[in-house]
Design an enzyme around this catalytic site. Structure first.
Site, PDB file in Angstrom:
ATOM      1  N   SER A  34      42.151  43.054  40.286  1.00 49.12           N
ATOM      2  CA  SER A  34      41.275  42.436  39.279  1.00 49.12           C
ATOM      3  C   SER A  34      39.900  42.253  39.900  1.00 49.12           C
ATOM      4  CB  SER A  34      41.842  41.083  38.853  1.00 49.12           C
ATOM      5  OG  SER A  34      41.620  40.143  39.884  1.00 49.12           O
ATOM      6  N   LYS A  35      38.999  41.711  39.100  1.00 47.66           N
ATOM      7  CA  LYS A  35      37.616  41.538  39.554  1.00 47.66           C
ATOM      8  C   LYS A  35      37.516  40.723  40.845  1.00 47.66           C
ATOM      9  CE  LYS A  35      34.850  42.332  35.490  1.00 47.66           C
ATOM     10  NZ  LYS A  35      35.254  41.810  34.180  1.00 47.66           N
ATOM     11  N   ARG A  36      38.506  39.869  41.066  1.00 48.27           N
ATOM     12  CA  ARG A  36      38.490  39.060  42.294  1.00 48.27           C
ATOM     13  C   ARG A  36      38.457  39.946  43.545  1.00 48.27           C
ATOM     14  NH1 ARG A  36      43.287  36.779  43.085  1.00 48.27           N
ATOM     15  NH2 ARG A  36      44.157  37.989  41.369  1.00 48.27           N
TER      16      ARG A  36
END
Ligand code: GLU
Length: 470
Positions: free
Chosen positions: A240-242
């Site tokens: 994910s964007k994390r």
């Protein structure tokens, strides 16, 4: 004769093309190309509240940038509602699907009750055997799943996966508002588009037994399935964007080469011995599902950066000259439409390839070749432009002015003579000259730099350095 391979990439346009989607598209593309098959793009935009035209454009742009050209499409599911409704009618007529009048409130209540009493929250089949329509109500249509037995999914990557039919819900295939649902449209389209291999992320594995029953009900043969392993971040949770940028075009912005990203994406699940770097032709030639692993793949941005540096080192400078242009404009190093001498630019790039991991890095090094004047890094200036180097720079200016050919060989001669006359080492002269030429203390070899900067600019820059020392 074996059937001609037809595969599809079927994104829902509810976001940009991301790493996972691009990997799915790539595996479809490679499988098609490897088999001289057909690669189809199908936009699954039935969820109108979340799908946008801008995302459709973005997905197409991302695929184009990666060079994943499709042979048919893009098709849009919203153009095909009549087709789906015809198939729904047929299933209802044949008793394979039924009208359901349960309201969403009722369904939600029953779902809660099931959960509270430890039962599986599954449609209870209330409308399955209704004989008469409920007047004044617009029903949804549900598909009749078998109530017992097992469904086997033969997956080219996972092997045989067994599902218990009693786990399968009588899923809604047409909502009461007239929109068809994913598991149904996907089957209708895969049938209509004569898809032979369904290649997609393994988040869809659980949908596959449901889809198999729909194929059977429609009387069509079942395609082969290949469910690709998940992509995880470094902490082993779903990517994910994390974990960094996940949108494909963000990698364009960061100065990655499309071939480097393609090379990286293919290794998320696929391998070929120990080989890490593949040309497009090699990928097409070697690609097969036998070499796709079952285990989740871990996204590693450092490795992607390393691959990018490899692609920059090995790319022809003419190609890099083209690719770096937008970044030179973006960084305001050249103006839009400004013409640079191609041959000169390629020579400049030759000196920087090994030192640039991304295109913006390459662009920012090119700045000191292209700009009229350089700006000094304060630390470099303090350390190297001082009394000690003044005389050396003055001598160099005079000697350089007298040579006609600014070649590596001639430059080396001039330097050597000065070093001898002043009894200093190369670095005592090279570092001040480097600061004068580039503003900083790191650059390609000093003779290469001088050669690229050229006589006129080089002399001006040395003069400025002398003036700076005062
Ligand atoms: N539209 C689905 C998705 O974006 C893909 C469906 C499929 O490949 O079967 O996840």
């Amino acid at each position: 004769m074996t059937e001609k391979v037809r595969v599809r990439f079927a994104p829902s346009p509810t976001g940009h093309l991301h790493i996972g989607g691009a990997r799915t598209a790539l595996f479809n593309y490679l499988y098609a190309r490897h088999n001289n098959g057909t690669f189809i793009l199908r936009i699954e935009d039935t969820d109108r509240s979340r799908s946008t035209d801008a995302y459709i454009e973005a997905i197409i742009e991302g695929m184009k940038w990666l060079g994943l050209d499709c042979d048919e499409g893009p098709f849009r599911q919203t153009d095909r509602f009549d087709v789906y409704r015809n198939y729904v009618d047929r299933l209802v007529k044949e008793g394979r699907a039924y009208y359901c009048y349960c309201s969403s409130e009722e369904l939600e209540e029953r779902r809660k009750l099931a959960l509270a009493t430890g039962k599986m929250p599954k449609y209870d089949g209330r409308c399955r055997n209704l004989k008469e329509p409920v007047p004044g109500e617009i029903p949804a249509v549900r598909f009749k799943m078998p109530l017992e037995g097992q469904t086997l999914v033969d997956d080219l990557i996972r092997g045989t996966v067994v599902f218990e039919n009693k786990q399968l819900d009588d899923l809604i295939i047409l909502r009461s508002d007239g929109t068809p649902t994913y598991n149904f449209t996907v089957v209708v389209d895969d049938v209509d588009m004569k898809i032979t291999h369904v290649i997609r992320g393994d988040d869809h594995l659980n949908n596959t037994p449901k889809q198999i029953h729909i194929y059977k009900a429609l009387g069509y043969s079942i395609p082969k399935f290949a469910h690709l392993p998940m992509i995880l971040g470094s902490d082993k949770t779903r990517l994910s964007k994390r974990h960094g940028a996940t949108s494909v075009m963000a990698y364009y912005e960061m100065g990655y080469l499309p071939d480097a990203l393609v090379n990286y994406l293919v290794r998320l699940g696929w391998s070929y011995g120990d080989q890490e770097v593949f040309s497009r032709e090699e990928l097409i030639k070697y690609f097969s599902f036998e070499n796709v692993g079952k285990a989740a793949a871990v996204f590693n941005p450092e490795k992607l950066l390393w691959l990018n540096s490899q692609y920059i080192i090995h790319a022809p400078s003419e190609k890099l000259a083209e690719l770096v242009m937008p970044f030179l404009v973006r960084e305001k190093i050249v103006n839009e439409g400004q013409d640079l001498d191609k041959e000169w630019l390629c020579k400049a790039i030759d000196t920087l390839k090994e030192r640039s991991k991304t295109l913006p890095e390459l662009a920012s090094s090119l700045r000191y070749y292209i700009a009229e004047e350089v700006e000094y890094d304060e630390k470099a200036k303090g350390k190297f432009l001082n009394e000690k180097s003044r005389d050396l720079l003055v001598a160099l200016k005079e000697d350089l002015a007298s040579i006609s050919e600014f070649s590596h060989q001639e430059l080396e001669k001039v330097f050597k003579a000065i070093l001898e006359r002043h009894s200093v080492k190369l670095k005592d002269l090279a570092q001040p000259v480097r600061v004068a030429m580039t503003g900083g203390t790191e650059s390609p070899g000093i003779f290469e730099v001088l050669e690229i900067v050229g006589k006129e600019k080089a002399l001006k820059r040395i003069e400025k350095a002398i003036r700076t020392i005062g």
